[in-house]
Scaffold this motif. Structure first.
Motif, mmCIF file in Angstrom:
data_model
loop_
_atom_site.group_PDB
_atom_site.id
_atom_site.type_symbol
_atom_site.label_atom_id
_atom_site.label_comp_id
_atom_site.label_asym_id
_atom_site.label_seq_id
_atom_site.Cartn_x
_atom_site.Cartn_y
_atom_site.Cartn_z
ATOM 1 N N MET A 1 0.840 -1.179 0.000
ATOM 2 C CA MET A 1 0.000 0.000 0.000
ATOM 3 C C MET A 1 0.891 1.250 0.000
ATOM 4 S SD MET A 1 -3.080 0.754 2.581
ATOM 5 C CE MET A 1 -3.627 2.374 2.855
ATOM 6 N N ALA A 3 0.632 4.107 1.426
ATOM 7 C CA ALA A 3 0.806 4.806 2.705
ATOM 8 C C ALA A 3 1.735 4.069 3.659
ATOM 9 C CB ALA A 3 -0.553 5.018 3.373
ATOM 10 N N ARG A 75 -13.860 6.050 6.104
ATOM 11 C CA ARG A 75 -12.742 5.173 5.702
ATOM 12 C C ARG A 75 -11.839 5.865 4.699
ATOM 13 N NH1 ARG A 75 -16.274 -0.242 4.781
ATOM 14 N NH2 ARG A 75 -16.555 -0.783 6.955
ATOM 15 N N THR A 78 -9.725 8.569 6.259
ATOM 16 C CA THR A 78 -8.644 7.986 7.054
ATOM 17 C C THR A 78 -7.472 7.596 6.160
ATOM 18 O OG1 THR A 78 -10.220 7.174 8.688
ATOM 19 C CG2 THR A 78 -8.064 6.104 8.647
ATOM 20 N N VAL A 79 -7.767 6.976 5.031
ATOM 21 C CA VAL A 79 -6.721 6.580 4.088
ATOM 22 C C VAL A 79 -6.046 7.818 3.493
ATOM 23 C CG1 VAL A 79 -6.288 5.458 1.860
ATOM 24 C CG2 VAL A 79 -7.762 4.356 3.550
ATOM 25 N N LEU A 83 -2.153 8.782 3.585
ATOM 26 C CA LEU A 83 -1.442 8.973 2.321
ATOM 27 C C LEU A 83 -0.819 10.363 2.237
ATOM 28 C CD1 LEU A 83 -0.777 7.333 -0.147
ATOM 29 C CD2 LEU A 83 -2.901 8.106 -1.191
#
Length: 100
Positions: A1, A3, A75, A78-79, A83
């Protein structure tokens, strides 16, 4: 991922990928916000016609859609925060490397 920080890409390419992903993510968040507003407007209209049997069912369905949209938005935000932090870290690494 992206992040997570697990990437062997050069900082400039990684940052470009992260920035592109952030742009897409922010666009998706705006679309979810728009959907949320549409659902709320539909709920308001349905409430004005509560005497009708099918309006109660419509409100229940709209409430479920609103809950799903809210959950998706939380959600996604939050991502996006994670990031954005990753992008800041990559910028810091890239700036430090440029001065060596």
């Amino acid at each position: 991922m992206l992040a997570d920080g697990d990437s062997s890409e050069p900082a400039d390419r990684l940052l470009a990928t992260i920035e592109h992903t952030l742009t897409d993510g922010y666009a998706h968040a705006l679309a979810l916000e728009g959907e949320r507003l549409r659902i709320e407007r539909e709920m308001g209209e349905a409430v004005t016609h509560l005497e009708e049997e099918d309006e109660v069912e419509a409100i229940t369905e709209l409430a479920a859609r609103l809950e799903t949209t809210d959950r998706d938005l939380v959600r996604l935000r939050t991502v996006l925060v994670a990031l954005r932090r990753r992008a800041d870290c990559v910028r810091g690494v890239g700036a430090t490397a440029a001065y060596r």
